[in-house]
Design a protein around this motif. Structure first.
Motif, short mmCIF file in Angstrom:
data_model
loop_
_atom_site.label_atom_id
_atom_site.label_comp_id
_atom_site.label_asym_id
_atom_site.label_seq_id
_atom_site.Cartn_x
_atom_site.Cartn_y
_atom_site.Cartn_z
N GLU A 292 -10.33 24.94 37.79
CA GLU A 292 -10.17 24.92 39.17
C GLU A 292 -11.46 25.50 39.69
O GLU A 292 -12.53 25.89 39.07
CB GLU A 292 -9.23 26.05 39.49
N GLU B 155 -14.89 30.61 33.45
CA GLU B 155 -15.18 30.41 35.04
C GLU B 155 -16.59 30.48 35.23
O GLU B 155 -16.95 31.72 35.14
CB GLU B 155 -14.24 31.26 35.70
N ASN C 155 -14.30 25.91 34.03
CA ASN C 155 -13.83 25.65 35.28
C ASN C 155 -12.69 24.80 35.52
O ASN C 155 -12.73 23.50 36.05
CB ASN C 155 -15.20 25.13 36.01
N ILE D 42 -10.44 30.29 29.01
CA ILE D 42 -10.71 29.80 30.27
C ILE D 42 -12.49 30.47 30.50
O ILE D 42 -12.26 31.54 30.55
CB ILE D 42 -9.95 30.04 31.39
N PRO E 136 -14.49 27.22 40.95
CA PRO E 136 -15.06 28.69 40.54
C PRO E 136 -15.47 29.29 41.72
O PRO E 136 -15.61 28.89 42.94
CB PRO E 136 -16.25 28.27 39.79
#
Length: 160
Positions: free
Chosen positions: A113, A80, A111, A78, A115
């Motif tokens: 969710e 972010e 991203n 992931i 950021p």
């Protein structure tokens, strides 16, 4: 300065005329319009504020849904990145492409969710954090000083 209004007495007939509805340019436009009022269940139109960007097509990896695990049991990475500046975006794309070329079967998501502000973080889903730059202020010196090729090679070594 505008002239003062005349005071009227209660017995004047002009007092009744003064209390009638006021006619403005807007009210005449509304009275003359032929557009039907919107239905009660209709959604009101959205107004654009400030800069507008095309949001109809999202780039790959910019999905707002949670990351799905890799089908073949590979790892999910992931990234972010803050949406404040394009510097975050270019570095995130560079890391994503580097990891996908360097490691077979890795799933890289950017991203998943919303950021955090001033954040650039690369981590394994539910595990190790490879790079974490949080609460950076402009001009993002900590991020610009990074050698991204070196960061990508270090992450590839840790994944294998």
């Amino acid at each position: 300065m505008a002239p003062k209004r005349k005071q009227t007495t209660a017995g004047d007939s002009s007092a009744a005329d003064a209390t009638t509805t006021r006619v403005t340019r807007r009210s005449t436009r509304l009275a003359n319009s032929t557009v039907a009022p919107p239905a009660a269940d209709a959604e009101p139109p959205k107004r654009k504020k400030g800069k507008t960007t095309a949001t109809a097509v999202k780039p790959e990896g910019e999905a707002k849904s949670p990351p799905e695990p890799a089908a073949d049991g590979g790892k999910t990475i992931i990234i972010e990145r803050s949406t404040e500046c394009n510097r975050f975006k270019t570095r995130a794309i560079q890391v994503k492409e580097g990891l996908e070329k360097g490691v077979a079967g890795v799933n890289v998501v950017v991203n998943p969710e919303k950021p955090r502000r001033g954040c650039f973080e690369i981590r394994e889903e539910g595990g190790e954090v490879f790079l974490s730059l949080l609460d950076m202020k402009r001009p993002y010196k900590a991020m610009t000083d990074l050698d991204m090729e070196e960061v990508i090679s270090d992450i590839i070594e840790k994944i294998r």
